[in-house]
Scaffold this motif. Sequence first.
Motif, PDB file in Angstrom:
ATOM      1  N   ARG A  68      24.058  37.627 124.663  1.00 28.51           N
ATOM      2  CA  ARG A  68      23.764  38.827 123.882  1.00 28.51           C
ATOM      3  C   ARG A  68      24.892  39.205 122.926  1.00 28.51           C
ATOM      4  NH1 ARG A  68      23.168  43.365 128.012  1.00 28.51           N
ATOM      5  NH2 ARG A  68      24.666  42.023 129.129  1.00 28.51           N
ATOM      6  N   VAL A  69      24.480  39.722 121.780  1.00 27.33           N
ATOM      7  CA  VAL A  69      25.350  40.488 120.899  1.00 27.33           C
ATOM      8  C   VAL A  69      24.641  41.822 120.656  1.00 27.33           C
ATOM      9  CG1 VAL A  69      26.315  40.710 118.592  1.00 27.33           C
ATOM     10  CG2 VAL A  69      26.445  38.517 119.786  1.00 27.33           C
ATOM     11  N   VAL A  70      25.301  42.921 121.023  1.00 25.92           N
ATOM     12  CA  VAL A  70      24.723  44.254 120.885  1.00 25.92           C
ATOM     13  C   VAL A  70      25.392  44.933 119.694  1.00 25.92           C
ATOM     14  CG1 VAL A  70      24.292  46.465 122.007  1.00 25.92           C
ATOM     15  CG2 VAL A  70      24.354  44.359 123.380  1.00 25.92           C
ATOM     16  N   VAL A  71      24.574  45.381 118.747  1.00 26.69           N
ATOM     17  CA  VAL A  71      25.085  46.004 117.518  1.00 26.69           C
ATOM     18  C   VAL A  71      24.664  47.473 117.501  1.00 26.69           C
ATOM     19  CG1 VAL A  71      25.125  45.918 115.000  1.00 26.69           C
ATOM     20  CG2 VAL A  71      24.861  43.797 116.325  1.00 26.69           C
ATOM     21  N   ARG A  72      25.628  48.353 117.286  1.00 21.64           N
ATOM     22  CA  ARG A  72      25.363  49.790 117.225  1.00 21.64           C
ATOM     23  C   ARG A  72      25.892  50.344 115.906  1.00 21.64           C
ATOM     24  NH1 ARG A  72      27.661  49.007 122.438  1.00 21.64           N
ATOM     25  NH2 ARG A  72      26.100  49.167 124.123  1.00 21.64           N
ATOM     26  N   THR A  73      24.995  50.952 115.130  1.00 24.89           N
ATOM     27  CA  THR A  73      25.383  51.615 113.885  1.00 24.89           C
ATOM     28  C   THR A  73      24.613  52.924 113.791  1.00 24.89           C
ATOM     29  OG1 THR A  73      23.630  50.659 112.518  1.00 24.89           O
ATOM     30  CG2 THR A  73      25.635  49.344 112.784  1.00 24.89           C
ATOM     31  N   ALA A  74      24.793  53.635 112.700  1.00 25.81           N
ATOM     32  CA  ALA A  74      24.057  54.881 112.490  1.00 25.81           C
ATOM     33  C   ALA A  74      22.549  54.641 112.416  1.00 25.81           C
ATOM     34  CB  ALA A  74      24.547  55.570 111.223  1.00 25.81           C
ATOM     35  N   ASP A  75      22.150  53.412 112.113  1.00 25.07           N
ATOM     36  CA  ASP A  75      20.729  53.075 112.038  1.00 25.07           C
ATOM     37  C   ASP A  75      20.106  52.822 113.404  1.00 25.07           C
ATOM     38  OD1 ASP A  75      20.778  53.239 109.258  1.00 25.07           O
ATOM     39  OD2 ASP A  75      21.384  51.138 109.057  1.00 25.07           O
ATOM     40  N   GLY A  76      20.943  52.771 114.456  1.00 31.97           N
ATOM     41  CA  GLY A  76      20.418  52.544 115.798  1.00 31.97           C
ATOM     42  C   GLY A  76      21.127  51.396 116.495  1.00 31.97           C
ATOM     43  N   GLU A  77      20.522  50.935 117.560  1.00 28.63           N
ATOM     44  CA  GLU A  77      21.093  49.856 118.366  1.00 28.63           C
ATOM     45  C   GLU A  77      20.093  48.707 118.450  1.00 28.63           C
ATOM     46  OE1 GLU A  77      21.844  49.168 123.101  1.00 28.63           O
ATOM     47  OE2 GLU A  77      22.927  50.864 122.192  1.00 28.63           O
ATOM     48  N   ARG A  78      20.610  47.486 118.368  1.00 28.47           N
ATOM     49  CA  ARG A  78      19.764  46.312 118.560  1.00 28.47           C
ATOM     50  C   ARG A  78      20.528  45.275 119.374  1.00 28.47           C
ATOM     51  NH1 ARG A  78      21.854  45.362 113.372  1.00 28.47           N
ATOM     52  NH2 ARG A  78      22.736  43.259 113.108  1.00 28.47           N
ATOM     53  N   THR A  79      19.779  44.452 120.069  1.00 29.60           N
ATOM     54  CA  THR A  79      20.358  43.360 120.839  1.00 29.60           C
ATOM     55  C   THR A  79      19.847  42.041 120.279  1.00 29.60           C
ATOM     56  OG1 THR A  79      20.533  44.689 122.854  1.00 29.60           O
ATOM     57  CG2 THR A  79      20.561  42.294 123.114  1.00 29.60           C
ATOM     58  N   GLU A  80      20.759  41.186 119.903  1.00 29.03           N
ATOM     59  CA  GLU A  80      20.415  39.849 119.430  1.00 29.03           C
ATOM     60  C   GLU A  80      20.743  38.851 120.539  1.00 29.03           C
ATOM     61  OE1 GLU A  80      22.269  38.921 115.733  1.00 29.03           O
ATOM     62  OE2 GLU A  80      21.771  40.849 114.800  1.00 29.03           O
ATOM     63  N   ARG A  81      19.860  37.885 120.718  1.00 33.61           N
ATOM     64  CA  ARG A  81      20.114  36.806 121.678  1.00 33.61           C
ATOM     65  C   ARG A  81      20.310  35.517 120.896  1.00 33.61           C
ATOM     66  NH1 ARG A  81      19.971  37.767 126.898  1.00 33.61           N
ATOM     67  NH2 ARG A  81      19.121  39.748 127.648  1.00 33.61           N
ATOM     68  N   LEU A  82      21.419  34.854 121.164  1.00 29.21           N
ATOM     69  CA  LEU A  82      21.826  33.723 120.337  1.00 29.21           C
ATOM     70  C   LEU A  82      21.656  32.373 121.016  1.00 29.21           C
ATOM     71  CD1 LEU A  82      22.805  34.510 117.525  1.00 29.21           C
ATOM     72  CD2 LEU A  82      23.329  36.331 119.153  1.00 29.21           C
ATOM     73  N   GLY A  83      21.116  32.344 122.238  1.00 26.57           N
ATOM     74  CA  GLY A  83      20.839  31.074 122.888  1.00 26.57           C
ATOM     75  C   GLY A  83      21.864  30.704 123.934  1.00 26.57           C
ATOM     76  N   THR A  84      21.383  30.094 125.010  1.00 31.26           N
ATOM     77  CA  THR A  84      22.255  29.760 126.143  1.00 31.26           C
ATOM     78  C   THR A  84      22.662  28.290 126.164  1.00 31.26           C
ATOM     79  OG1 THR A  84      20.288  29.456 127.528  1.00 31.26           O
ATOM     80  CG2 THR A  84      21.360  31.615 127.585  1.00 31.26           C
ATOM     81  N   ARG A  85      22.452  27.576 125.073  1.00 36.82           N
ATOM     82  CA  ARG A  85      22.988  26.218 124.973  1.00 36.82           C
ATOM     83  C   ARG A  85      24.507  26.298 125.105  1.00 36.82           C
ATOM     84  NH1 ARG A  85      24.286  22.367 120.530  1.00 36.82           N
ATOM     85  NH2 ARG A  85      23.354  20.327 121.002  1.00 36.82           N
ATOM     86  N   SER A  86      25.085  25.339 125.811  1.00 37.72           N
ATOM     87  CA  SER A  86      26.497  25.407 126.155  1.00 37.72           C
ATOM     88  C   SER A  86      27.408  25.387 124.931  1.00 37.72           C
ATOM     89  CB  SER A  86      26.860  24.234 127.068  1.00 37.72           C
ATOM     90  OG  SER A  86      28.259  24.152 127.248  1.00 37.72           O
ATOM     91  N   SER A  87      28.402  26.256 124.941  1.00 40.91           N
ATOM     92  CA  SER A  87      29.418  26.244 123.885  1.00 40.91           C
ATOM     93  C   SER A  87      30.183  24.928 123.887  1.00 40.91           C
ATOM     94  CB  SER A  87      30.383  27.417 124.069  1.00 40.91           C
ATOM     95  OG  SER A  87      30.884  27.458 125.389  1.00 40.91           O
ATOM     96  N   TYR A  88      30.298  24.292 125.050  1.00 41.46           N
ATOM     97  CA  TYR A  88      30.982  22.996 125.126  1.00 41.46           C
ATOM     98  C   TYR A  88      30.198  21.913 124.380  1.00 41.46           C
ATOM     99  CZ  TYR A  88      33.829  25.086 128.858  1.00 41.46           C
ATOM    100  OH  TYR A  88      34.675  25.888 129.579  1.00 41.46           O
TER     101      TYR A  88
END
Length: 340
Positions: A270-290
Motif C-alpha cells: 500500500r501507498v496511502v495518500v492524504r491531501t485536502a482532496d481526501g484520502e486514497r490507497t493505492e496498491r502497487l503489487g506484491t511481486r518481490s522487490s528482489y
Amino acid sequence: MNDSGPQPLRIGVLGAARITELSLVGPARTTGHRLVAVAARDRSRAAAFADEHDVERVVDSYADLLADPEVEVVYNPLANGLHGPWNLAALAAGKHVLTEKPSASNADEAAEVLRASAKAGTVFMEAFHYLFHPVTRRLHEILASGELGDLQRVETLVAIPAPGDSDPRWSLPLAGGAVMDLGCYGLHAVRMLAPWAGGAPRLVSARGGERAGAPGVDEWLDAELAYPGGATASARCHMAYGELEMSCRIVGTRGEAFAPNFVLPHRDDRVVVRTADGERTERLGTRSSYTYQLEALAAHIRRDAPLPLDAQDALATMTLIDESYRAAGFEPRPRMSLAG
C-alpha cells in the motif's frame, strides 16, 4: 529466456545464508537466470543448499568460486563484516558484484571498494532492492508530481523483533548493529529524496542505545537530518522492537504519502495518500522487490540500462552510517581481514 534474447546471468553464491532463498533463488527462478555455483565454509551446507535450490554445482571454497570462469556475477550475503573483504576479492577477480547491504564495514573500506570497482571496470551494486519496487517508485512519482506540494518532512522507521543473542547481527567484530542491518535502509531512502529537497541531506544529530551484553553494538538509533532546501528527515531503527515495522512517510505542504512497508513491499504493497482532496490507497503489487532488483541488474549488465546503485552510492550511504554512529556515541564498525 529464449535463444534470441539476452543470455541469463551466471551467478555464484558466497555462503548458504537463509536470506538467499528470498533475495536471489526465487528471483533467479522467476527470471530465468542461472545459479551456477555455491561455496560455503562447510561443504556439506553448500551441498544441501545446492540440492534444495537447484544450484548447478558446489565448489570447495569462496576463492574457488571467484576463480570459476563460468561465474560472472558474485552474490555476497555473508555476515556484514565479510562484505567488504569478499567484495574486494570478487572485484579483483574481475567479477560483477551484487552485495547485500551494507557494502562494507565502514566508510574507509567502502572507499577502497569504490577504488577497486573503478579499477575492475565491472558492475558493483549494493542490494537496496526496495528502490526498484513500484511502491518506492510511486512515492517518488507522487512527490515529483507536486501533489504533496513542497517537501517538508520525511520519516522512516525500520524495526524488527530481537534476533537471538547469538545472532551475528549482535557481533561487533562481524560489523553488527541496528544501523548496519536496518537503519541503512532508512538512511538510504532519505538520501534518495535529494532531487526534491535541494540536494543531499546532512546529519544534524543522532542518539542510540547499546545492546545489553554486546558492548559497542547499537540496539537502536535515531538520526535527524536536514536537506539544503529546508526539509527535515528522521531515520529511526530498532533491532529489538515489539513488532516488524518498515514505514516511510513523506510530508509536503499540501499533503502526505505513507508506505507501511517500503522495505518488504511484498508483505504490504500500500501507498496511502492524504491531501485536502481526501484520502486514497493505492496498491502497487506484491511481486518481490528482489525480483525487480535482479531484473534491473541484468538489464544493466546485458543492455547497459541505467542502474541507480553503484560503489559511489554505497560510499555515500556508508559515510552517513559512520557519521550517525559517531554522533550517537558509537564507533564505526571495525574492518575484518580474510586472514582474521
